[in-house]
Design a protein around this motif. Structure first.
Motif, PDB file in Angstrom:
ATOM      1  N   SER A 104       7.673 -16.931   5.643  1.00  0.00           N
ATOM      2  CA  SER A 104       7.683 -15.676   4.900  1.00  0.00           C
ATOM      3  C   SER A 104       6.387 -15.450   4.127  1.00  0.00           C
ATOM      4  CB  SER A 104       8.865 -15.633   3.932  1.00  0.00           C
ATOM      5  OG  SER A 104      10.083 -15.559   4.647  1.00  0.00           O
ATOM      6  N   ILE A 105       5.646 -16.537   3.871  1.00  0.00           N
ATOM      7  CA  ILE A 105       4.338 -16.386   3.227  1.00  0.00           C
ATOM      8  C   ILE A 105       3.400 -15.617   4.152  1.00  0.00           C
ATOM      9  CG2 ILE A 105       2.282 -17.653   2.485  1.00  0.00           C
ATOM     10  CD1 ILE A 105       4.108 -19.819   1.389  1.00  0.00           C
ATOM     11  N   ILE A 202      16.125 -22.547   5.801  1.00  0.00           N
ATOM     12  CA  ILE A 202      16.373 -21.293   6.527  1.00  0.00           C
ATOM     13  C   ILE A 202      16.898 -20.221   5.570  1.00  0.00           C
ATOM     14  CG2 ILE A 202      17.829 -20.210   8.290  1.00  0.00           C
ATOM     15  CD1 ILE A 202      17.684 -22.924   9.799  1.00  0.00           C
ATOM     16  N   PHE A 203      17.809 -20.610   4.691  1.00  0.00           N
ATOM     17  CA  PHE A 203      18.380 -19.652   3.737  1.00  0.00           C
ATOM     18  C   PHE A 203      17.304 -19.124   2.787  1.00  0.00           C
ATOM     19  CE2 PHE A 203      20.389 -18.844  -0.426  1.00  0.00           C
ATOM     20  CZ  PHE A 203      21.244 -17.807  -0.057  1.00  0.00           C
ATOM     21  N   ILE A 204      16.468 -20.027   2.249  1.00  0.00           N
ATOM     22  CA  ILE A 204      15.412 -19.610   1.323  1.00  0.00           C
ATOM     23  C   ILE A 204      14.401 -18.716   2.031  1.00  0.00           C
ATOM     24  CG2 ILE A 204      13.479 -20.445  -0.067  1.00  0.00           C
ATOM     25  CD1 ILE A 204      15.154 -22.887  -0.759  1.00  0.00           C
ATOM     26  N   MET A 209      12.028 -13.430   2.651  1.00  0.00           N
ATOM     27  CA  MET A 209      11.692 -12.333   3.552  1.00  0.00           C
ATOM     28  C   MET A 209      12.299 -11.022   3.048  1.00  0.00           C
ATOM     29  SD  MET A 209      12.144 -12.046   7.688  1.00  0.00           S
ATOM     30  CE  MET A 209      13.896 -12.415   7.630  1.00  0.00           C
ATOM     31  N   LEU A 210      13.559 -11.060   2.617  1.00  0.00           N
ATOM     32  CA  LEU A 210      14.200  -9.864   2.068  1.00  0.00           C
ATOM     33  C   LEU A 210      13.464  -9.360   0.824  1.00  0.00           C
ATOM     34  CD1 LEU A 210      18.035 -10.638   2.316  1.00  0.00           C
ATOM     35  CD2 LEU A 210      16.739  -8.973   3.647  1.00  0.00           C
ATOM     36  N   ALA A 211      13.094 -10.295  -0.045  1.00  0.00           N
ATOM     37  CA  ALA A 211      12.408  -9.916  -1.281  1.00  0.00           C
ATOM     38  C   ALA A 211      11.041  -9.300  -0.992  1.00  0.00           C
ATOM     39  CB  ALA A 211      12.257 -11.142  -2.183  1.00  0.00           C
ATOM     40  N   VAL A 212      10.322  -9.901  -0.056  1.00  0.00           N
ATOM     41  CA  VAL A 212       8.991  -9.388   0.306  1.00  0.00           C
ATOM     42  C   VAL A 212       9.094  -7.980   0.870  1.00  0.00           C
ATOM     43  CG1 VAL A 212       7.075  -9.660   1.933  1.00  0.00           C
ATOM     44  CG2 VAL A 212       7.908 -11.629   0.655  1.00  0.00           C
ATOM     45  N   LEU A 213      10.035  -7.759   1.779  1.00  0.00           N
ATOM     46  CA  LEU A 213      10.207  -6.441   2.394  1.00  0.00           C
ATOM     47  C   LEU A 213      10.646  -5.399   1.372  1.00  0.00           C
ATOM     48  CD1 LEU A 213      11.918  -7.496   5.753  1.00  0.00           C
ATOM     49  CD2 LEU A 213       9.612  -6.581   5.470  1.00  0.00           C
ATOM     50  N   ARG A 214      11.517  -5.789   0.452  1.00  0.00           N
ATOM     51  CA  ARG A 214      11.975  -4.862  -0.581  1.00  0.00           C
ATOM     52  C   ARG A 214      10.816  -4.478  -1.499  1.00  0.00           C
ATOM     53  NH1 ARG A 214      14.869  -0.889  -0.779  1.00  0.00           N
ATOM     54  NH2 ARG A 214      13.011  -0.051  -1.763  1.00  0.00           N
ATOM     55  N   PHE A 215      10.026  -5.456  -1.899  1.00  0.00           N
ATOM     56  CA  PHE A 215       8.881  -5.204  -2.760  1.00  0.00           C
ATOM     57  C   PHE A 215       7.851  -4.331  -2.056  1.00  0.00           C
ATOM     58  CE2 PHE A 215       4.708  -6.614  -4.500  1.00  0.00           C
ATOM     59  CZ  PHE A 215       4.871  -6.131  -5.785  1.00  0.00           C
ATOM     60  N   TYR A 216       7.603  -4.623  -0.787  1.00  0.00           N
ATOM     61  CA  TYR A 216       6.648  -3.837   0.012  1.00  0.00           C
ATOM     62  C   TYR A 216       7.107  -2.390   0.138  1.00  0.00           C
ATOM     63  CZ  TYR A 216       3.689  -2.592   3.999  1.00  0.00           C
ATOM     64  OH  TYR A 216       2.786  -1.989   4.840  1.00  0.00           O
ATOM     65  N   CYS A 217       8.385  -2.211   0.371  1.00  0.00           N
ATOM     66  CA  CYS A 217       8.937  -0.859   0.475  1.00  0.00           C
ATOM     67  C   CYS A 217       8.752  -0.096  -0.838  1.00  0.00           C
ATOM     68  CB  CYS A 217      10.414  -0.923   0.846  1.00  0.00           C
ATOM     69  SG  CYS A 217      11.217   0.689   1.010  1.00  0.00           S
ATOM     70  N   ALA A 218       8.959  -0.784  -1.952  1.00  0.00           N
ATOM     71  CA  ALA A 218       8.894  -0.132  -3.257  1.00  0.00           C
ATOM     72  C   ALA A 218       7.480   0.283  -3.631  1.00  0.00           C
ATOM     73  CB  ALA A 218       9.461  -1.059  -4.327  1.00  0.00           C
ATOM     74  N   VAL A 219       6.496  -0.593  -3.377  1.00  0.00           N
ATOM     75  CA  VAL A 219       5.136  -0.307  -3.850  1.00  0.00           C
ATOM     76  C   VAL A 219       4.271   0.396  -2.825  1.00  0.00           C
ATOM     77  CG1 VAL A 219       5.197  -2.298  -5.383  1.00  0.00           C
ATOM     78  CG2 VAL A 219       4.183  -2.544  -3.111  1.00  0.00           C
ATOM     79  N   ALA A 220       4.651   0.371  -1.549  1.00  0.00           N
ATOM     80  CA  ALA A 220       3.809   0.970  -0.515  1.00  0.00           C
ATOM     81  C   ALA A 220       4.496   2.120   0.201  1.00  0.00           C
ATOM     82  CB  ALA A 220       3.376  -0.101   0.495  1.00  0.00           C
TER      83      ALA A 220
END
Length: 410
Positions: A104-105, A202-204, A209-220
């Motif tokens: 996810s990095i 796998i869970f982490i 991945m969910l957090a990254v996509l949510r943050f990306y959606c919010a700021v971009a």
């Protein structure tokens, strides 16, 4: 997160800070993990070369306009994620490699720059992590390839931000690879502790991945769409004023935007960008003459997103080649609309409405003739448009009957 785009000196400062923090951090971690002075010196040289190349790739991508969304104006996002990733690469060697939730990095680094820059940064950080942990090359290859897969799967997010299918594919592949790794490394005898660590990994990874996509959606993505909602409104001041001042220019914008939007939607282009170009491709040139300002200044004052600015530059600057598919959609739409409106105007000026209806030409054929003429002119040779797209354009304009009737009766 800052809304105003960063100045050059801010970008330069962020780049320097990124190097000054990450390289010494990797060297300090190597010292704490008991590496020799010679190895630490080599690590400094390699990381300096790698991270310096990351900065070069980031700047070069901004110059050529290949960074995702508005990342060119917001280096701070990438730098913060890079520094957090540096900390992770220095701390993860304390854990067994089955616990490294690192793919996810690669996703985060790629989303907030572009795929090439993100993967390059990920490769360098993962290399540091593997070296500090004294792991084998196969461990590096496993996590590197999974990181590349994560980055590529989310490289092009559509206008509706549909991430379900890429997420499913990414996690299925990651689970499969982790199972294969455990089975082959432990000869089929996987301990409960090792299995539990892998499951937690796998869970982490999924949560990150969910957090990254949510943050990306919010700021971009959401921010960009909000801008388009404002400037693509027919009542927006820059467009609405021409409804009274220059009706011919106004209606050219409305009709061009209609065809450009339809083309973009059917051929899977960026609908917001194409519609915006349809509205402002000529209005922006008129505004530059009226206000005595550059296109970039007017776009900045009205908060046009980077891709919208790029389209208008390609359309209005003759020294720039037409590259974007959306620019092609606007260019063809404008030429078709101009040709049809000219013929309609000439016909209406010489005949009454009834005779004009009886002798109305086939505007679909005229549109296709315009399309073929522009293709033959070679102006689209450097564009990203494909033969399939050109075939789709022809179908769009030959199948458009009702709107031609609307234009004729307007």
């Amino acid at each position: 997160m800052k809304k105003k785009e960063e100045a050059r000196w801010q970008k330069a400062l962020l780049s320097v800070l990124m190097l000054l923090i990450s390289i010494p951090s990797a060297a300090a971690a190597a010292y704490l993990y008991g590496k020799s002075v010679r190895d630490i010196f080599m690590l400094i040289l390699i990381t300096a070369a790698c991270f310096g190349t990351v900065i070069f790739s980031l700047v070069q991508s901004e110059i050529f306009g290949t960074l995702h969304y508005d990342n060119g104006g917001h280096y701070v996002r990438f730098v913060i994620i890079f520094l957090f990733s540096t900390a992770a690469s220095c701390l993860l060697p304390t854990l067994q490699n089955e616990a490294w939730a690192v793919p996810s990095i690669a996703l985060a680094l790629s989303l907030f720059s572009n795929t090439v820059t993100g993967v390059l940064a990920y490769a360098g950080l993962l290399g540091v992590c593997v070296y500090l942990a004294s792991e084998e090359l196969l461990v590096f290859l496993l996590y590197f390839l999974m990181g590349v897969i994560f980055a590529v799967l989310f490289e092009k997010l559509d206008e509706d931000y549909k991430t379900g299918a890429p997420m499913l594919v990414a996690m299925i592949l990651y689970v499969t690879v982790m199972i294969a790794k455990l089975v082959f490394e432990n000869h089929g005898l996987v301990s409960d502790d090792t299995l539990a660590v892998a499951v937690i990994n796998i869970f982490i990874t999924f949560i990150i991945m969910l957090a990254v996509l949510r943050f990306y959606c919010a700021v971009a993505i959401d921010r960009e769409k909000g801008k388009y909602l404002v400037i693509n409104d027919q009542e927006y001041k820059l467009l609405a004023k021409y409804k009274e001042e220059d009706r011919q220019l106004y209606y050219n914008a409305i009709h061009t935007a209609y065809f450009a939007e339809k083309t973009a939607r059917l051929l899977h282009m960026d609908v917001d960008v194409a519609k915006n170009g349809g509205y402002y491709h000529r209005i922006m040139a008129k505004e530059c003459k009226t206000q005595g300002k550059t296109l970039e200044q007017i776009c900045s004052e009205n908060k046009f997103p980077p891709k919208a600015v790029q389209l208008l530059q390609e359309y209005n600057y003759k020294f720039l080649p037409v590259k974007m598919r959306e620019t092609v959609a606007v260019y063809i739409a404008d030429n078709v609309v101009s040709a049809i409106m000219y013929l309609i105007g000439r016909k209406n000026s010489g005949q009454d409405g009834a005779d004009a209806d009886k002798s109305a030409p086939d505007y679909g054929k005229i549109a296709v003739a315009v399309l073929h003429r522009k293709i033959d002119s070679g102006i689209l040779n450097d564009s990203d448009i494909s033969l399939a797209d050109l075939g789709g354009l022809e179908k769009i304009y030959t199948g458009e009957k009702l709107y031609y009737d609307f234009l004729r009766r307007e």
